[in-house]
Design a protein around this motif. Structure first.
Motif, PDB file in Angstrom:
ATOM      1  N   LEU A 191      96.401  98.083  10.589  1.00  0.00           N
ATOM      2  CA  LEU A 191      95.217  97.619  10.758  1.00  0.00           C
ATOM      3  C   LEU A 191      94.339  96.945   9.706  1.00  0.00           C
ATOM      4  CD1 LEU A 191      93.961 101.002  13.106  1.00  0.00           C
ATOM      5  CD2 LEU A 191      94.981  98.700  13.840  1.00  0.00           C
ATOM      6  N   HIS A 192      93.888  96.086   9.955  1.00  0.00           N
ATOM      7  CA  HIS A 192      93.100  94.907   8.926  1.00  0.00           C
ATOM      8  C   HIS A 192      91.946  94.627   9.356  1.00  0.00           C
ATOM      9  CE1 HIS A 192      92.419  91.834   6.215  1.00  0.00           C
ATOM     10  NE2 HIS A 192      93.568  92.583   5.402  1.00  0.00           N
ATOM     11  N   ARG A 193      90.968  94.594   8.372  1.00  0.00           N
ATOM     12  CA  ARG A 193      89.714  94.105   8.888  1.00  0.00           C
ATOM     13  C   ARG A 193      89.538  92.667   9.495  1.00  0.00           C
ATOM     14  NH1 ARG A 193      84.234  93.773   4.765  1.00  0.00           N
ATOM     15  NH2 ARG A 193      82.827  92.894   6.487  1.00  0.00           N
ATOM     16  N   ASN A 194      90.325  91.819   9.139  1.00  0.00           N
ATOM     17  CA  ASN A 194      90.194  90.403   9.615  1.00  0.00           C
ATOM     18  C   ASN A 194      91.162  90.245  10.698  1.00  0.00           C
ATOM     19  OD1 ASN A 194      88.373  89.786   7.586  1.00  0.00           O
ATOM     20  ND2 ASN A 194      89.964  89.593   6.047  1.00  0.00           N
ATOM     21  N   GLU A 195      91.480  91.307  11.566  1.00  0.00           N
ATOM     22  CA  GLU A 195      92.208  91.096  12.832  1.00  0.00           C
ATOM     23  C   GLU A 195      91.698  92.297  13.826  1.00  0.00           C
ATOM     24  OE1 GLU A 195      94.652  89.094  13.752  1.00  0.00           O
ATOM     25  OE2 GLU A 195      94.933  88.008  11.750  1.00  0.00           O
ATOM     26  N   PRO A 196      91.520  91.740  14.936  1.00  0.00           N
ATOM     27  CA  PRO A 196      90.973  92.696  15.964  1.00  0.00           C
ATOM     28  C   PRO A 196      91.812  93.506  16.213  1.00  0.00           C
ATOM     29  CG  PRO A 196      91.706  90.807  17.232  1.00  0.00           C
ATOM     30  CD  PRO A 196      91.685  90.228  15.683  1.00  0.00           C
ATOM     31  N   PHE A 197      91.249  95.065  16.120  1.00  0.00           N
ATOM     32  CA  PHE A 197      91.954  96.263  16.414  1.00  0.00           C
ATOM     33  C   PHE A 197      92.373  96.200  17.986  1.00  0.00           C
ATOM     34  CE2 PHE A 197      89.256  98.683  13.228  1.00  0.00           C
ATOM     35  CZ  PHE A 197      89.940  98.029  12.081  1.00  0.00           C
ATOM     36  N   ALA A 198      93.790  96.713  18.066  1.00  0.00           N
ATOM     37  CA  ALA A 198      94.275  97.010  19.357  1.00  0.00           C
ATOM     38  C   ALA A 198      93.354  97.918  20.026  1.00  0.00           C
ATOM     39  CB  ALA A 198      95.713  97.275  19.568  1.00  0.00           C
ATOM     40  N   HIS A 199      92.928  97.938  21.292  1.00  0.00           N
ATOM     41  CA  HIS A 199      92.009  98.738  22.123  1.00  0.00           C
ATOM     42  C   HIS A 199      92.181  98.669  23.738  1.00  0.00           C
ATOM     43  CE1 HIS A 199      89.764  95.208  23.565  1.00  0.00           C
ATOM     44  NE2 HIS A 199      90.022  94.778  22.638  1.00  0.00           N
ATOM     45  N   TYR A 200      91.305  99.386  24.027  1.00  0.00           N
ATOM     46  CA  TYR A 200      91.279  99.384  25.623  1.00  0.00           C
ATOM     47  C   TYR A 200      89.825  99.148  26.028  1.00  0.00           C
ATOM     48  CZ  TYR A 200      96.082 100.747  26.865  1.00  0.00           C
ATOM     49  OH  TYR A 200      97.436 101.013  26.956  1.00  0.00           O
ATOM     50  N   ARG A 201      89.312  97.918  26.583  1.00  0.00           N
ATOM     51  CA  ARG A 201      88.435  97.922  27.146  1.00  0.00           C
ATOM     52  C   ARG A 201      86.884  97.717  26.272  1.00  0.00           C
ATOM     53  NH1 ARG A 201      90.977 101.214  29.993  1.00  0.00           N
ATOM     54  NH2 ARG A 201      92.134 100.576  31.697  1.00  0.00           N
ATOM     55  N   MET A 202      87.183  97.577  24.707  1.00  0.00           N
ATOM     56  CA  MET A 202      86.301  97.408  24.061  1.00  0.00           C
ATOM     57  C   MET A 202      85.400  95.932  24.263  1.00  0.00           C
ATOM     58  SD  MET A 202      85.359  99.914  21.990  1.00  0.00           S
ATOM     59  CE  MET A 202      84.394  98.779  20.575  1.00  0.00           C
ATOM     60  N   ASP A 203      86.337  94.893  24.449  1.00  0.00           N
ATOM     61  CA  ASP A 203      85.639  93.698  24.984  1.00  0.00           C
ATOM     62  C   ASP A 203      84.674  93.777  26.242  1.00  0.00           C
ATOM     63  OD1 ASP A 203      88.223  94.117  26.419  1.00  0.00           O
ATOM     64  OD2 ASP A 203      87.930  92.010  26.913  1.00  0.00           O
ATOM     65  N   ASP A 204      85.107  94.522  27.278  1.00  0.00           N
ATOM     66  CA  ASP A 204      84.482  94.774  28.405  1.00  0.00           C
ATOM     67  C   ASP A 204      83.045  95.410  28.266  1.00  0.00           C
ATOM     68  OD1 ASP A 204      86.445  93.470  29.974  1.00  0.00           O
ATOM     69  OD2 ASP A 204      87.125  95.421  30.461  1.00  0.00           O
ATOM     70  N   LEU A 205      83.047  96.554  27.428  1.00  0.00           N
ATOM     71  CA  LEU A 205      81.939  97.290  26.985  1.00  0.00           C
ATOM     72  C   LEU A 205      80.877  96.503  26.058  1.00  0.00           C
ATOM     73  CD1 LEU A 205      80.461  99.979  26.802  1.00  0.00           C
ATOM     74  CD2 LEU A 205      81.796 100.524  24.835  1.00  0.00           C
ATOM     75  N   ILE A 206      81.400  95.761  25.203  1.00  0.00           N
ATOM     76  CA  ILE A 206      80.562  95.004  24.259  1.00  0.00           C
ATOM     77  C   ILE A 206      80.070  93.812  25.299  1.00  0.00           C
ATOM     78  CG2 ILE A 206      80.399  93.243  22.412  1.00  0.00           C
ATOM     79  CD1 ILE A 206      82.645  94.991  21.178  1.00  0.00           C
ATOM     80  N   ASP A 207      80.655  93.188  26.223  1.00  0.00           N
ATOM     81  CA  ASP A 207      80.154  92.132  26.886  1.00  0.00           C
ATOM     82  C   ASP A 207      79.046  92.653  27.944  1.00  0.00           C
ATOM     83  OD1 ASP A 207      79.941  89.755  28.402  1.00  0.00           O
ATOM     84  OD2 ASP A 207      81.493  90.185  29.457  1.00  0.00           O
TER      85      ASP A 207
END
Length: 459
Positions: A436-452
């Protein structure tokens, strides 16, 4: 309460009022959105907020880049300078990048997240107005403090009656052990013994820790006995529930009742209400994080306690749409995201079932919220994906270890039984993935859906 305590309360209220005036002015012009991340202890708030910032910082590399308005997002700035008690983002990133990786430290005090988003103009009117900046504010706090919000509707006598009911049932009755007998033996009208009161407070705090650690119980009050935080005088946290007290009890100054009642009132009016007024009374959006899998694994008693705790917490917030004038004086939450967290611990095909079980648990409360005109949406969520699927199994690393394991996740029912009796999924303690690195998006489930969904309409 002494004179110095009264002066602190007046000063805190004045400062809070000035902050609210400034905030409401920005809110009404559409420049700021305040998000309440609500979760009990262990729900994963710190990890969630860390991932929230990380996904926005890497919006061009992650899934958000495909979604409007994030396709117009020019820059993201996580603020540190000038932010009172800033969220320990860098410390959380360091923990995730350690060898072996470890989860960020749980929240032990209040912290703030302020993120500035700048969007390119959109449409003819937008081009005339230029770039638009949106300020996102998130308050992070120990989940233990959240459980004190129901105290706002109680006095000391009613609180004692409530605790009597809790202590009469298992597993609290057994976990309390001799402490319950000691509390029952106290005459609330007798002169208080300051030394004994301090000793009993220590024992009550240890009892709350046992309730949480040994039985997975959620309703552990007062919450600041577990994590006091800063700014609360230690002596004001010395009070205990007395089984002999009810709502009609009255005692003279210097009695057990008077001492405990006075300190309870201070705790409720200064600590709990001050915390609510400053941080929860002006929320625009709310994200409710619930670790549903751990209480399902712990059994019926833990689920019953979780249900009651969440219902009481949701009842403490103001929900629903209101007029422009009401938005100034009585702002209300307009969107509520209900998220079953840590769903990467089960197979992807079972994640929706975890979410459904959470919504089954809160059926009545969510119906009330929706009836008030609030948009409610469920998200089975993993802020940072710790396990990946290989065939019909999951592969992950165990907490504190460097190697990986391959295992079959437990089965989750399609709906939660009405009696809340389920066969637990037998969870493993997983650690974060490597790399995991700050300058790469972390692998996740549905964080993009939630933020959107959470920021929809504000870009």
């Amino acid at each position: 309460m002494d004179a110095s305590g009264s002066a602190r309360m007046v000063k805190a209220k004045t400062v809070n009022w000035l902050k609210q005036v400034r905030y409401q002015a920005e809110r009404l012009t559409g420049q700021r959105i305040r998000i309440g991340v609500t979760g009990l202890s262990g729900a994963g708030k710190t990890t969630f907020i860390t991932s929230f910032i990380n996904q926005l910082e890497n919006h061009q590399r992650g899934l958000l880049a495909r979604r409007p308005p994030f396709d117009r997002l020019e820059s993201v700035r996580w603020q540190r300078d000038g932010v009172e008690q800033p969220f320990p983002y860098l410390s959380a990133l360091a923990a995730l990048a350690a060898d072996p990786p470890r989860w960020p430290e749980s929240t032990s005090d209040l912290s703030r997240v302020v993120i500035d988003l700048r969007f390119r103009p959109h449409g003819l009117l937008g081009k005339l107005q230029g770039s638009r900046t949106l300020h996102i504010e998130i308050i992070d706090y120990p989940g233990e403090w959240l459980l004190d919000l129901p105290l706002l509707g109680l006095d000391y006598g009613r609180w004692c009656e409530q605790l009597q009911g809790w202590l009469s049932q298992e597993p609290r009755r057994s976990l309390a052990g001799p402490l319950l007998e000691r509390l029952t033996a106290i005459d609330p009208l007798a002169p208080v013994d300051a030394g004994l009161l301090a000793e009993l407070t220590t024992e009550w705090t240890a009892f709350l820790h046992r309730c949480r650690a040994d039985a997975g119980l959620s309703r552990n009050q007062p919450g600041r006995f577990l994590l006091p935080g800063q700014g609360v005088a230690a002596e004001m946290l010395q009070f205990v529930p007395l089984p002999a007290v009810n709502q009609h009890t009255q005692g003279e100054s210097g009695s057990w009742w008077h001492q405990c009642s006075t300190r309870f009132d201070y705790y409720r009016d200064y600590v709990v209400k001050g915390f609510y007024d400053q941080h929860f009374s002006t929320l625009d959006r709310q994200i409710l994080l619930v670790d549903m899998l751990t209480p399902m694994d712990a059994g019926q008693a833990a689920l019953v306690d979780l249900k009651a705790a969440l219902e009481a917490v949701l009842d403490s917030f103001r929900y629903g749409r209101n007029s422009l004038l009401e938005r100034w004086f009585k702002p209300r939450i307009e969107r509520l995201a209900v998220c079953a967290s840590k769903v990467d611990q089960v197979a992807p095909s079972q994640q929706r079932a975890v979410q459904q079980c959470l919504e089954d648990l809160l059926t009545d409360s969510l119906s009330e919220v929706r009836h008030g005109g609030v948009e409610v949406k469920g998200f089975p969520l993993a802020a940072i994906r710790a396990a990946r699927q290989e065939g019909d199994a999951l592969v992950a690393a165990l907490d504190g270890q460097s190697g990986g394991v391959r295992y079959q996740p437990g089965h989750i029912p399609e709906h939660l039984p009405l009696d809340l009796k389920v066969q637990g999924p037998e969870l493993l303690r997983l650690r974060p993935p490597t790399g995991l690195h700050r300058n790469e998006p972390f692998a996740h489930y549905r964080m993009d859906d939630l933020i959107d969904w959470t920021l929809e309409g504000d870009g």
